[in-house]
Design a protein around this motif. Sequence first.
Motif, PDB file in Angstrom:
ATOM      1  N   LYS A   3       0.833  -1.209   0.000  1.00  0.00           N
ATOM      2  CA  LYS A   3       0.000   0.000   0.000  1.00  0.00           C
ATOM      3  C   LYS A   3       0.868   1.261   0.000  1.00  0.00           C
ATOM      4  CE  LYS A   3      -2.186   1.513   3.778  1.00  0.00           C
ATOM      5  NZ  LYS A   3      -3.150   1.567   4.881  1.00  0.00           N
ATOM      6  N   TYR A   4       1.898   1.275   0.825  1.00  0.00           N
ATOM      7  CA  TYR A   4       2.784   2.449   0.892  1.00  0.00           C
ATOM      8  C   TYR A   4       3.596   2.608  -0.388  1.00  0.00           C
ATOM      9  CZ  TYR A   4       1.457   2.647   5.751  1.00  0.00           C
ATOM     10  OH  TYR A   4       0.729   2.745   6.902  1.00  0.00           O
ATOM     11  N   ALA A   5       4.039   1.497  -0.951  1.00  0.00           N
ATOM     12  CA  ALA A   5       4.789   1.562  -2.209  1.00  0.00           C
ATOM     13  C   ALA A   5       3.935   2.180  -3.309  1.00  0.00           C
ATOM     14  CB  ALA A   5       5.255   0.158  -2.609  1.00  0.00           C
ATOM     15  N   VAL A   6       2.681   1.749  -3.411  1.00  0.00           N
ATOM     16  CA  VAL A   6       1.775   2.291  -4.425  1.00  0.00           C
ATOM     17  C   VAL A   6       1.522   3.781  -4.179  1.00  0.00           C
ATOM     18  CG1 VAL A   6      -0.594   2.186  -5.303  1.00  0.00           C
ATOM     19  CG2 VAL A   6       0.697   0.074  -4.928  1.00  0.00           C
ATOM     20  N   ILE A   7       1.344   4.161  -2.929  1.00  0.00           N
ATOM     21  CA  ILE A   7       1.128   5.578  -2.601  1.00  0.00           C
ATOM     22  C   ILE A   7       2.335   6.411  -3.022  1.00  0.00           C
ATOM     23  CG2 ILE A   7       0.942   7.229  -0.692  1.00  0.00           C
ATOM     24  CD1 ILE A   7      -0.876   5.096   0.701  1.00  0.00           C
ATOM     25  N   ILE A   9       4.728   5.690  -5.260  1.00  0.00           N
ATOM     26  CA  ILE A   9       4.892   5.706  -6.709  1.00  0.00           C
ATOM     27  C   ILE A   9       3.896   6.673  -7.341  1.00  0.00           C
ATOM     28  CG2 ILE A   9       4.610   4.319  -8.815  1.00  0.00           C
ATOM     29  CD1 ILE A   9       7.243   3.741  -7.399  1.00  0.00           C
ATOM     30  N   ASN A  10       2.677   6.675  -6.844  1.00  0.00           N
ATOM     31  CA  ASN A  10       1.669   7.595  -7.395  1.00  0.00           C
ATOM     32  C   ASN A  10       1.959   9.041  -7.026  1.00  0.00           C
ATOM     33  OD1 ASN A  10      -0.548   6.209  -8.980  1.00  0.00           O
ATOM     34  ND2 ASN A  10      -0.246   4.833  -7.251  1.00  0.00           N
ATOM     35  N   LEU A  11       2.513   9.281  -5.847  1.00  0.00           N
ATOM     36  CA  LEU A  11       2.949  10.635  -5.496  1.00  0.00           C
ATOM     37  C   LEU A  11       4.068  11.088  -6.426  1.00  0.00           C
ATOM     38  CD1 LEU A  11       2.882  10.593  -1.585  1.00  0.00           C
ATOM     39  CD2 LEU A  11       1.479  12.012  -3.095  1.00  0.00           C
ATOM     40  N   LEU A  13       4.403  10.170  -9.524  1.00  0.00           N
ATOM     41  CA  LEU A  13       3.729  10.528 -10.773  1.00  0.00           C
ATOM     42  C   LEU A  13       3.126  11.923 -10.687  1.00  0.00           C
ATOM     43  CD1 LEU A  13       2.558   9.838 -13.610  1.00  0.00           C
ATOM     44  CD2 LEU A  13       0.554   8.948 -12.388  1.00  0.00           C
ATOM     45  N   VAL A  14       2.437  12.207  -9.607  1.00  0.00           N
ATOM     46  CA  VAL A  14       1.783  13.511  -9.442  1.00  0.00           C
ATOM     47  C   VAL A  14       2.820  14.635  -9.416  1.00  0.00           C
ATOM     48  CG1 VAL A  14       0.457  14.950  -7.835  1.00  0.00           C
ATOM     49  CG2 VAL A  14      -0.281  12.608  -8.327  1.00  0.00           C
ATOM     50  N   PHE A  15       3.834  14.501  -8.564  1.00  0.00           N
ATOM     51  CA  PHE A  15       4.829  15.569  -8.431  1.00  0.00           C
ATOM     52  C   PHE A  15       5.635  15.746  -9.712  1.00  0.00           C
ATOM     53  CE2 PHE A  15       3.701  15.416  -4.069  1.00  0.00           C
ATOM     54  CZ  PHE A  15       4.086  16.638  -3.537  1.00  0.00           C
ATOM     55  N   TYR A  16       6.091  14.633 -10.293  1.00  0.00           N
ATOM     56  CA  TYR A  16       6.918  14.742 -11.490  1.00  0.00           C
ATOM     57  C   TYR A  16       6.125  15.323 -12.652  1.00  0.00           C
ATOM     58  CZ  TYR A  16      11.345  13.693 -13.680  1.00  0.00           C
ATOM     59  OH  TYR A  16      12.571  13.813 -14.274  1.00  0.00           O
ATOM     60  N   THR A  17       4.881  14.905 -12.788  1.00  0.00           N
ATOM     61  CA  THR A  17       4.033  15.419 -13.862  1.00  0.00           C
ATOM     62  C   THR A  17       3.776  16.910 -13.678  1.00  0.00           C
ATOM     63  OG1 THR A  17       3.017  13.258 -14.176  1.00  0.00           O
ATOM     64  CG2 THR A  17       1.801  15.164 -15.024  1.00  0.00           C
ATOM     65  N   ILE A  18       3.452  17.315 -12.471  1.00  0.00           N
ATOM     66  CA  ILE A  18       3.238  18.744 -12.200  1.00  0.00           C
ATOM     67  C   ILE A  18       4.500  19.538 -12.498  1.00  0.00           C
ATOM     68  CG2 ILE A  18       2.896  20.441 -10.354  1.00  0.00           C
ATOM     69  CD1 ILE A  18       0.879  18.422  -9.114  1.00  0.00           C
ATOM     70  N   GLY A  19       5.636  19.047 -12.031  1.00  0.00           N
ATOM     71  CA  GLY A  19       6.895  19.758 -12.259  1.00  0.00           C
ATOM     72  C   GLY A  19       7.236  19.906 -13.725  1.00  0.00           C
ATOM     73  N   VAL A  20       7.161  18.800 -14.467  1.00  0.00           N
ATOM     74  CA  VAL A  20       7.547  18.806 -15.878  1.00  0.00           C
ATOM     75  C   VAL A  20       6.601  19.669 -16.713  1.00  0.00           C
ATOM     76  CG1 VAL A  20       7.678  17.353 -17.947  1.00  0.00           C
ATOM     77  CG2 VAL A  20       8.793  16.620 -15.832  1.00  0.00           C
ATOM     78  N   TRP A  21       5.296  19.472 -16.544  1.00  0.00           N
ATOM     79  CA  TRP A  21       4.356  20.188 -17.406  1.00  0.00           C
ATOM     80  C   TRP A  21       4.184  21.649 -17.013  1.00  0.00           C
ATOM     81  CZ3 TRP A  21       3.504  18.648 -22.046  1.00  0.00           C
ATOM     82  CH2 TRP A  21       3.716  17.306 -22.346  1.00  0.00           C
ATOM     83  N   SER A  22       4.331  21.976 -15.739  1.00  0.00           N
ATOM     84  CA  SER A  22       4.251  23.394 -15.367  1.00  0.00           C
ATOM     85  C   SER A  22       5.502  24.134 -15.829  1.00  0.00           C
ATOM     86  CB  SER A  22       4.028  23.562 -13.867  1.00  0.00           C
ATOM     87  OG  SER A  22       5.114  23.030 -13.150  1.00  0.00           O
ATOM     88  N   GLU A  23       6.638  23.441 -15.817  1.00  0.00           N
ATOM     89  CA  GLU A  23       7.863  24.051 -16.346  1.00  0.00           C
ATOM     90  C   GLU A  23       7.729  24.269 -17.846  1.00  0.00           C
ATOM     91  OE1 GLU A  23      12.170  23.093 -17.907  1.00  0.00           O
ATOM     92  OE2 GLU A  23      10.972  21.455 -17.098  1.00  0.00           O
ATOM     93  N   PHE A  43      10.039  10.436  -3.860  1.00  0.00           N
ATOM     94  CA  PHE A  43       8.866   9.560  -3.808  1.00  0.00           C
ATOM     95  C   PHE A  43       9.061   8.325  -4.685  1.00  0.00           C
ATOM     96  CE2 PHE A  43       6.277  13.478  -2.636  1.00  0.00           C
ATOM     97  CZ  PHE A  43       6.180  13.113  -1.302  1.00  0.00           C
ATOM     98  N   ASP A  44       9.632   8.508  -5.881  1.00  0.00           N
ATOM     99  CA  ASP A  44       9.839   7.376  -6.778  1.00  0.00           C
ATOM    100  C   ASP A  44      10.850   6.392  -6.197  1.00  0.00           C
ATOM    101  OD1 ASP A  44       9.324   5.972  -9.202  1.00  0.00           O
ATOM    102  OD2 ASP A  44      11.269   6.634  -9.944  1.00  0.00           O
ATOM    103  N   THR A  45      11.935   6.903  -5.670  1.00  0.00           N
ATOM    104  CA  THR A  45      12.953   6.033  -5.090  1.00  0.00           C
ATOM    105  C   THR A  45      12.406   5.278  -3.882  1.00  0.00           C
ATOM    106  OG1 THR A  45      14.663   7.553  -5.855  1.00  0.00           O
ATOM    107  CG2 THR A  45      15.299   5.980  -4.158  1.00  0.00           C
ATOM    108  N   THR A  46      11.636   5.958  -3.055  1.00  0.00           N
ATOM    109  CA  THR A  46      11.037   5.313  -1.887  1.00  0.00           C
ATOM    110  C   THR A  46      10.059   4.221  -2.316  1.00  0.00           C
ATOM    111  OG1 THR A  46      11.260   7.349  -0.614  1.00  0.00           O
ATOM    112  CG2 THR A  46       9.733   5.690   0.240  1.00  0.00           C
ATOM    113  N   GLY A  47       9.172   4.550  -3.241  1.00  0.00           N
ATOM    114  CA  GLY A  47       8.212   3.568  -3.728  1.00  0.00           C
ATOM    115  C   GLY A  47       8.879   2.388  -4.404  1.00  0.00           C
TER     116      GLY A  47
END
Length: 122
Positions: A3-7, A9-11, A13-23, A43-47
């Motif tokens: 459950k924590y790994a999925v959380i 990994i999805n975080l 996705l959210v952070f990286y997507t926001i960072g890349v597309w807002s930039e 978040f990705d490394t932790t997941g």
Amino acid sequence: MLKYAVIFINLALVFYTIGVWSEKKSGELKLWHLIIFWLGLVFDTTGTTLMSKLANDASLFSFHGITGLLAIILMLFHAGWATMVLLKNNMEMKNKFHKFSIVVWVIWLVPFISGAIFAMTR
């Protein structure tokens, strides 16, 4: 632990997507983008670490395992390069950085999607 790994990994996705597309949308690398990139990497490394503890050793040498490692290495390089671009404060580099960001983001999606497909088929 799954459950924590999925959380995490999805975080990522959210952070990286926001960072890349807002930039990309702003057309210039800014400090808050850099912070979001580093958070996405954490978040990705932790997941990924949590997921690898759940997987067997053979999965490390699978398509998903290899592309996942490549994605983390690229994210680390990406965040490191973004740090250097901001430290040098070169406007041309800041303005062109988003082209590289999109490439890294697309490559990062490969293990994200393959992991989701793998999980759904198990």
